[in-house]
Motif scaffolding. Structure first.
Motif, PDB file in Angstrom:
ATOM      1  N   MET A 195       3.357   6.274 -12.623  1.00 36.25           N
ATOM      2  CA  MET A 195       4.252   6.045 -11.508  1.00 36.25           C
ATOM      3  C   MET A 195       5.140   4.851 -11.852  1.00 36.25           C
ATOM      4  O   MET A 195       4.720   3.953 -12.582  1.00 36.25           O
ATOM      5  CB  MET A 195       3.480   5.727 -10.223  1.00 36.25           C
ATOM      6  CG  MET A 195       2.464   6.772  -9.798  1.00 36.25           C
ATOM      7  SD  MET A 195       0.893   6.680 -10.700  1.00 36.25           S
ATOM      8  CE  MET A 195      -0.120   7.767  -9.675  1.00 36.25           C
ATOM      9  N   VAL A 196       6.370   4.811 -11.349  1.00 35.61           N
ATOM     10  CA  VAL A 196       7.232   3.645 -11.558  1.00 35.61           C
ATOM     11  C   VAL A 196       7.721   3.135 -10.213  1.00 35.61           C
ATOM     12  O   VAL A 196       7.871   3.894  -9.251  1.00 35.61           O
ATOM     13  CB  VAL A 196       8.429   3.944 -12.487  1.00 35.61           C
ATOM     14  CG1 VAL A 196       7.948   4.386 -13.856  1.00 35.61           C
ATOM     15  CG2 VAL A 196       9.370   4.976 -11.894  1.00 35.61           C
ATOM     16  N   ASP A 218       8.031  12.779 -17.208  1.00 33.19           N
ATOM     17  CA  ASP A 218       7.147  13.502 -16.279  1.00 33.19           C
ATOM     18  C   ASP A 218       6.367  12.534 -15.385  1.00 33.19           C
ATOM     19  O   ASP A 218       5.135  12.489 -15.390  1.00 33.19           O
ATOM     20  CB  ASP A 218       6.181  14.408 -17.047  1.00 33.19           C
ATOM     21  CG  ASP A 218       5.397  15.327 -16.115  1.00 33.19           C
ATOM     22  OD1 ASP A 218       5.919  15.651 -15.032  1.00 33.19           O
ATOM     23  OD2 ASP A 218       4.266  15.715 -16.475  1.00 33.19           O
ATOM     24  N   LEU A 219       7.114  11.751 -14.620  1.00 27.31           N
ATOM     25  CA  LEU A 219       6.504  10.747 -13.753  1.00 27.31           C
ATOM     26  C   LEU A 219       5.965  11.348 -12.468  1.00 27.31           C
ATOM     27  O   LEU A 219       6.513  12.315 -11.929  1.00 27.31           O
ATOM     28  CB  LEU A 219       7.536   9.673 -13.410  1.00 27.31           C
ATOM     29  CG  LEU A 219       8.146   8.909 -14.585  1.00 27.31           C
ATOM     30  CD1 LEU A 219       9.190   7.926 -14.079  1.00 27.31           C
ATOM     31  CD2 LEU A 219       7.072   8.189 -15.398  1.00 27.31           C
ATOM     32  N   ALA A 220       4.904  10.740 -11.945  1.00 26.47           N
ATOM     33  CA  ALA A 220       4.354  11.174 -10.661  1.00 26.47           C
ATOM     34  C   ALA A 220       5.295  10.831  -9.522  1.00 26.47           C
ATOM     35  O   ALA A 220       5.395  11.575  -8.552  1.00 26.47           O
ATOM     36  CB  ALA A 220       2.991  10.529 -10.425  1.00 26.47           C
ATOM     37  N   TRP A 221       5.979   9.672  -9.649  1.00 30.75           N
ATOM     38  CA  TRP A 221       7.000   9.322  -8.663  1.00 30.75           C
ATOM     39  C   TRP A 221       7.813   8.114  -9.109  1.00 30.75           C
ATOM     40  O   TRP A 221       7.412   7.365  -9.980  1.00 30.75           O
ATOM     41  CB  TRP A 221       6.416   9.082  -7.280  1.00 30.75           C
ATOM     42  CG  TRP A 221       5.537   7.874  -7.083  1.00 30.75           C
ATOM     43  CD1 TRP A 221       5.899   6.560  -7.113  1.00 30.75           C
ATOM     44  CD2 TRP A 221       4.134   7.886  -6.767  1.00 30.75           C
ATOM     45  NE1 TRP A 221       4.817   5.742  -6.835  1.00 30.75           N
ATOM     46  CE2 TRP A 221       3.727   6.525  -6.618  1.00 30.75           C
ATOM     47  CE3 TRP A 221       3.193   8.891  -6.559  1.00 30.75           C
ATOM     48  CZ2 TRP A 221       2.417   6.176  -6.305  1.00 30.75           C
ATOM     49  CZ3 TRP A 221       1.897   8.541  -6.257  1.00 30.75           C
ATOM     50  CH2 TRP A 221       1.511   7.201  -6.128  1.00 30.75           C
ATOM     51  N   PHE A 222       8.974   7.968  -8.470  1.00 32.20           N
ATOM     52  CA  PHE A 222       9.898   6.834  -8.607  1.00 32.20           C
ATOM     53  C   PHE A 222       9.890   6.149  -7.243  1.00 32.20           C
ATOM     54  O   PHE A 222      10.404   6.690  -6.269  1.00 32.20           O
ATOM     55  CB  PHE A 222      11.277   7.370  -8.986  1.00 32.20           C
ATOM     56  CG  PHE A 222      12.361   6.344  -9.205  1.00 32.20           C
ATOM     57  CD1 PHE A 222      12.109   4.989  -9.278  1.00 32.20           C
ATOM     58  CD2 PHE A 222      13.684   6.766  -9.365  1.00 32.20           C
ATOM     59  CE1 PHE A 222      13.121   4.066  -9.494  1.00 32.20           C
ATOM     60  CE2 PHE A 222      14.712   5.865  -9.584  1.00 32.20           C
ATOM     61  CZ  PHE A 222      14.427   4.507  -9.646  1.00 32.20           C
ATOM     62  N   GLU A 223       9.304   4.943  -7.184  1.00 33.42           N
ATOM     63  CA  GLU A 223       9.017   4.281  -5.914  1.00 33.42           C
ATOM     64  C   GLU A 223      10.071   3.242  -5.553  1.00 33.42           C
ATOM     65  O   GLU A 223      10.523   2.483  -6.401  1.00 33.42           O
ATOM     66  CB  GLU A 223       7.645   3.626  -6.017  1.00 33.42           C
ATOM     67  CG  GLU A 223       7.191   2.862  -4.796  1.00 33.42           C
ATOM     68  CD  GLU A 223       5.774   2.349  -4.956  1.00 33.42           C
ATOM     69  OE1 GLU A 223       5.460   1.305  -4.355  1.00 33.42           O
ATOM     70  OE2 GLU A 223       4.980   2.978  -5.686  1.00 33.42           O
ATOM     71  N   GLU A 224      10.425   3.213  -4.284  1.00 35.65           N
ATOM     72  CA  GLU A 224      11.364   2.231  -3.719  1.00 35.65           C
ATOM     73  C   GLU A 224      12.543   1.950  -4.644  1.00 35.65           C
ATOM     74  O   GLU A 224      12.791   0.802  -5.016  1.00 35.65           O
ATOM     75  CB  GLU A 224      10.632   0.928  -3.396  1.00 35.65           C
ATOM     76  CG  GLU A 224       9.837   0.983  -2.117  1.00 35.65           C
ATOM     77  CD  GLU A 224       9.668  -0.393  -1.498  1.00 35.65           C
ATOM     78  OE1 GLU A 224       9.891  -0.520  -0.280  1.00 35.65           O
ATOM     79  OE2 GLU A 224       9.314  -1.354  -2.205  1.00 35.65           O
ATOM     80  N   PRO A 225      13.323   2.959  -4.995  1.00 37.81           N
ATOM     81  CA  PRO A 225      14.462   2.716  -5.870  1.00 37.81           C
ATOM     82  C   PRO A 225      15.540   1.847  -5.235  1.00 37.81           C
ATOM     83  O   PRO A 225      16.214   1.071  -5.926  1.00 37.81           O
ATOM     84  CB  PRO A 225      14.989   4.123  -6.162  1.00 37.81           C
ATOM     85  CG  PRO A 225      14.498   4.950  -5.020  1.00 37.81           C
ATOM     86  CD  PRO A 225      13.173   4.378  -4.640  1.00 37.81           C
ATOM     87  N   MET A 226      15.701   1.970  -3.899  1.00 35.53           N
ATOM     88  CA  MET A 226      16.786   1.276  -3.186  1.00 35.53           C
ATOM     89  C   MET A 226      16.251   0.639  -1.910  1.00 35.53           C
ATOM     90  O   MET A 226      15.132   0.948  -1.477  1.00 35.53           O
ATOM     91  CB  MET A 226      17.888   2.286  -2.851  1.00 35.53           C
ATOM     92  CG  MET A 226      18.539   2.908  -4.069  1.00 35.53           C
ATOM     93  SD  MET A 226      19.649   4.290  -3.619  1.00 35.53           S
ATOM     94  CE  MET A 226      18.463   5.571  -3.180  1.00 35.53           C
ATOM     95  N   SER A 242      14.676  15.685 -10.366  1.00 29.81           N
ATOM     96  CA  SER A 242      13.389  16.373 -10.243  1.00 29.81           C
ATOM     97  C   SER A 242      12.245  15.383 -10.090  1.00 29.81           C
ATOM     98  O   SER A 242      11.101  15.788  -9.827  1.00 29.81           O
ATOM     99  CB  SER A 242      13.138  17.224 -11.495  1.00 29.81           C
ATOM    100  OG  SER A 242      13.071  16.409 -12.658  1.00 29.81           O
ATOM    101  N   VAL A 243      12.527  14.081 -10.236  1.00 29.39           N
ATOM    102  CA  VAL A 243      11.490  13.062 -10.108  1.00 29.39           C
ATOM    103  C   VAL A 243      11.166  12.850  -8.629  1.00 29.39           C
ATOM    104  O   VAL A 243      12.078  12.592  -7.830  1.00 29.39           O
ATOM    105  CB  VAL A 243      11.943  11.729 -10.737  1.00 29.39           C
ATOM    106  CG1 VAL A 243      10.851  10.668 -10.587  1.00 29.39           C
ATOM    107  CG2 VAL A 243      12.304  11.919 -12.202  1.00 29.39           C
ATOM    108  N   PRO A 244       9.912  12.943  -8.208  1.00 30.00           N
ATOM    109  CA  PRO A 244       9.568  12.676  -6.809  1.00 30.00           C
ATOM    110  C   PRO A 244       9.941  11.250  -6.408  1.00 30.00           C
ATOM    111  O   PRO A 244       9.784  10.312  -7.202  1.00 30.00           O
ATOM    112  CB  PRO A 244       8.047  12.888  -6.771  1.00 30.00           C
ATOM    113  CG  PRO A 244       7.754  13.789  -7.934  1.00 30.00           C
ATOM    114  CD  PRO A 244       8.736  13.396  -9.000  1.00 30.00           C
ATOM    115  N   ILE A 245      10.447  11.092  -5.192  1.00 30.12           N
ATOM    116  CA  ILE A 245      10.872   9.785  -4.682  1.00 30.12           C
ATOM    117  C   ILE A 245       9.871   9.329  -3.611  1.00 30.12           C
ATOM    118  O   ILE A 245       9.612  10.051  -2.647  1.00 30.12           O
ATOM    119  CB  ILE A 245      12.292   9.854  -4.092  1.00 30.12           C
ATOM    120  CG1 ILE A 245      13.282  10.365  -5.139  1.00 30.12           C
ATOM    121  CG2 ILE A 245      12.703   8.482  -3.559  1.00 30.12           C
ATOM    122  CD1 ILE A 245      13.363   9.528  -6.406  1.00 30.12           C
TER     123      ILE A 245
END
Length: 367
Positions: A195-196, A218-226, A242-245
């Motif tokens: 996860m990132v 192939d990340l599980a999610w991209f967290e708090e980008p903004m 396609s990356v889950p947010i």
């Protein structure tokens, strides 16, 4: 009818176990505000809330001056009525972090008392969906770590049985993020979840740019980008990748989560039980997420979130960041990469009275 006849407020500051940095801040200290409710039948419950370095005294003042006095004489089982009364009593400061954090200390204390009175653990009283939840770690993924250290710590987490790990992102250039992430992915293999987390540090254009790079990992999610207030921007980002947010740790009310879901602006919900005002609203957010076919992967507070995740069917992960070990006699139980829900009555946390007394910032305030 049982009545609350005393409220005790205390604060204990805890230093983090390791150096914790992300794209916008450092975790300086956990200001832990505790509320203990005592009732006329001899029952009691303790709840808590936290900050990561500032605001603890403001939470204490709000509890002391405005919220705790309104609890005296109330039925502790009426936590829904109490929550709404306190929320509207402080409506001029809601929705906001300090108000929600203060409400959480009271609400978790009510649930602790009521679970103990019923001789039930929180996860069973709140739903009893499952007894264990997969566990990932954030404790080795901080932004200041060099790629070699990051790889070493993530490999160690995998060897210890964790099923995933979170890595902080938001270096000045996307190439720096990719170098760190690619090194970790190559080391741990494809069957270990990564996860990132950008901690709200990016603009929409930069988040889109980086998500396109991250997708190959192939990340599980991209967290708090903004920043969390930009709901439409998150919807645009999600539609472009396609990356889950994942969002939620910087949101403070059920309605904010509802707006994200209405606008298809997130893939994963990360409600923090302290920051949304307690267990009562957290469960509503979880059920709302379930109605939208979204997973719950809450932020921080593993000692409490393990029980809440076990209570609801749509939880996916518990985040491992140990912080309460110095103040408690209970410990998170881990088996085969899963956090096990506590079976003891209450919210699953047994406080060490001697440590609380030795570490308190001031003599307890008694209402």
């Amino acid at each position: 009818m049982t009545k609350i006849d005393q409220v005790e407020i205390a604060q204990i500051d805890i230093a983090p176990k390791v150096r914790r940095t992300d794209a916008i801040q450092s975790f300086v200290t956990q200001e832990t505000v505790l509320v203990t409710l005592r009732c006329d039948d001899g029952s009691a419950g303790t709840g808590y809330t936290y900050t990561i370095g500032t605001g603890g005294s403001s939470i204490v003042a709000l509890l002391r001056d405005h919220l705790a006095p309104r609890l005296i004489g109330r039925d502790p089982q009426s936590y829904e009525a109490i929550w709404r009364d306190l929320f509207f009593h402080t409506h001029a400061t809601a929705v906001g972090a300090i108000t929600s954090l203060a409400l959480a200390a009271i609400d978790t204390a009510l649930w602790d008392r009521n679970c103990r009175a019923a001789s039930l653990p929180l996860w069973r009283m709140a739903g009893g969906a499952k007894s264990r939840v997969p566990l990932y770690t954030t404790e080795g993924g901080w932004l200041h770590l060099e790629p070699g250290d990051l790889v070493e710590q993530t490999l160690a987490a995998k060897a210890e049985g964790f099923l995933g790990a979170k890595v902080k992102v938001g270096k000045p250039h996307v190439a720096q993020d990719m170098a760190r992430l690619s090194a970790v992915r190559d080391a741990v293999g494809a069957d270990f979840e990564l996860m990132v987390d950008a901690n709200q540090s990016m603009s929409l254009s930069e988040a889109i740019r980086r998500a396109r790079q991250y997708a190959e990992l192939d990340l599980a999610w991209f967290e708090e980008p903004m920043p969390a207030e930009h709901v439409a921007a998150h919807a645009q980002l999600l539609a472009s990748t396609s990356v889950p947010i994942a969002v939620g740790e910087s949101m403070y009310h059920l309605s904010q989560f509802g707006e994200y879901m209405r606008q298809d602006a997130c893939s994963i919900v990360q409600a923090d039980v302290a920051r949304v005002g307690g267990i009562t609203p957290w469960l509503k957010i979880a059920h709302l997420a379930e109605a939208h076919n979204l997973a719950m992967c809450p932020h921080f507070l593993m000692e409490l979130h393990v029980s809440l995740c076990a209570a609801v069917p749509n939880s996916r992960w518990v985040e491992y960041i140990p912080q309460l070990d110095d103040l408690t006699t209970s410990r998170l139980r881990i088996e085969n990469g899963h956090a096990l829900a506590p079976e003891t009555p209450g919210i699953g946390i047994e406080w060490d009275a001697d440590q609380l007394k030795a570490r308190r910032k001031f003599d307890p305030i008694v209402i």
